[in-house]
Motif scaffolding. Sequence first.
Motif, PDB file in Angstrom:
ATOM      1  N   ALA A  92      -2.147   6.615   3.714  1.00 53.61           N
ATOM      2  CA  ALA A  92      -2.560   6.016   2.442  1.00 53.61           C
ATOM      3  C   ALA A  92      -2.431   7.032   1.304  1.00 53.61           C
ATOM      4  O   ALA A  92      -1.977   6.689   0.199  1.00 53.61           O
ATOM      5  CB  ALA A  92      -3.991   5.503   2.534  1.00 53.61           C
ATOM      6  N   LYS A  96       0.010   6.778  -2.003  1.00 52.57           N
ATOM      7  CA  LYS A  96      -0.578   6.835  -3.344  1.00 52.57           C
ATOM      8  C   LYS A  96       0.040   7.969  -4.157  1.00 52.57           C
ATOM      9  O   LYS A  96       0.365   7.794  -5.342  1.00 52.57           O
ATOM     10  CB  LYS A  96      -2.099   7.002  -3.251  1.00 52.57           C
ATOM     11  CG  LYS A  96      -2.832   5.761  -2.776  1.00 52.57           C
ATOM     12  CD  LYS A  96      -4.332   6.037  -2.611  1.00 52.57           C
ATOM     13  CE  LYS A  96      -5.052   4.805  -2.067  1.00 52.57           C
ATOM     14  NZ  LYS A  96      -6.493   5.084  -1.814  1.00 52.57           N
ATOM     15  N   MET A 130       2.899   0.018   2.076  1.00 52.65           N
ATOM     16  CA  MET A 130       1.991  -0.094   0.936  1.00 52.65           C
ATOM     17  C   MET A 130       1.197  -1.389   0.999  1.00 52.65           C
ATOM     18  O   MET A 130      -0.016  -1.414   0.738  1.00 52.65           O
ATOM     19  CB  MET A 130       2.776  -0.009  -0.386  1.00 52.65           C
ATOM     20  CG  MET A 130       3.201   1.398  -0.755  1.00 52.65           C
ATOM     21  SD  MET A 130       4.085   1.462  -2.348  1.00 52.65           S
ATOM     22  CE  MET A 130       4.125   3.232  -2.624  1.00 52.65           C
ATOM     23  N   ILE A 135      -2.004  -0.978  -1.114  1.00 51.50           N
ATOM     24  CA  ILE A 135      -1.610  -0.184  -2.274  1.00 51.50           C
ATOM     25  C   ILE A 135      -0.593  -0.970  -3.099  1.00 51.50           C
ATOM     26  O   ILE A 135       0.341  -1.571  -2.553  1.00 51.50           O
ATOM     27  CB  ILE A 135      -1.013   1.163  -1.827  1.00 51.50           C
ATOM     28  CG1 ILE A 135      -2.074   1.980  -1.074  1.00 51.50           C
ATOM     29  CG2 ILE A 135      -0.463   1.955  -3.011  1.00 51.50           C
ATOM     30  CD1 ILE A 135      -1.518   3.180  -0.358  1.00 51.50           C
TER      31      ILE A 135
END
Length: 237
Positions: A92, A96, A130, A135
């Motif tokens: 993650a 990001k 994602m 995300i």
Amino acid sequence: MIEKINLNNILFIDIETVPETEDFSQIDQEMQQLWEQKTQYQRKDDYSPEEFYERAGIWAEFGKIICISAGYFTNKNDIRNFRVTSFIGEEAKILKDFSNLIQNHFNGAQHLLCGHNSKEFDIPFIARRMIIQGIAIPAKMNLFGKKPWEVPHLDTLELWKFGDYKHYTSLKLLSKILGIPTSKDDIDGSQVAQVYYVQKNIDRIVTYCEKDVIATAQIFLRFRREDLLIDEEIIHV
């Protein structure tokens, strides 16, 4: 046409992926069944689902990203530099941080993403992971509703194909025939999972991933008939 592209507007990328868990037994029973169904045609009768799981890293549903490397030119006047950076850690965070790089520095209409076979593998894999990680997908990677000529991506494999869609040439082979020097001691994609899970050597994987980014940039320079980068022009950050 590629000769007219400002090199400073291109973000060269490469990713390294592994199965989501070290061992097939570590995924739940339903996922084991889904893996068996997903790979039945690839495995045929040669491999059991357990034996074939070492290849799970090529599917975003069963794999994960452990490294994204990115490179970009910072050319000014007669000075040429190529900066390379990598994102590692929890998936993650990797996603990001990579998204932030695109949003903050490569989000303009003039900017392009470039990789080798990235249209078929890297970019779709990143986008799918994602979504799985919750995300937001950067606009540069969200292709929904875009026409083919509106996609802001370059692919050195596609450029080499010249419309021959049945043709595949690996990054290693293309580098060899174009006279691009590459390290003899690199690992290859089939060894990444072992280096990650068994050797726990992420630094070695980062080195391998960054070398692929540099090789992709070098191939792009060769397509433009420009001098290759020399070591002094490559900056690792």
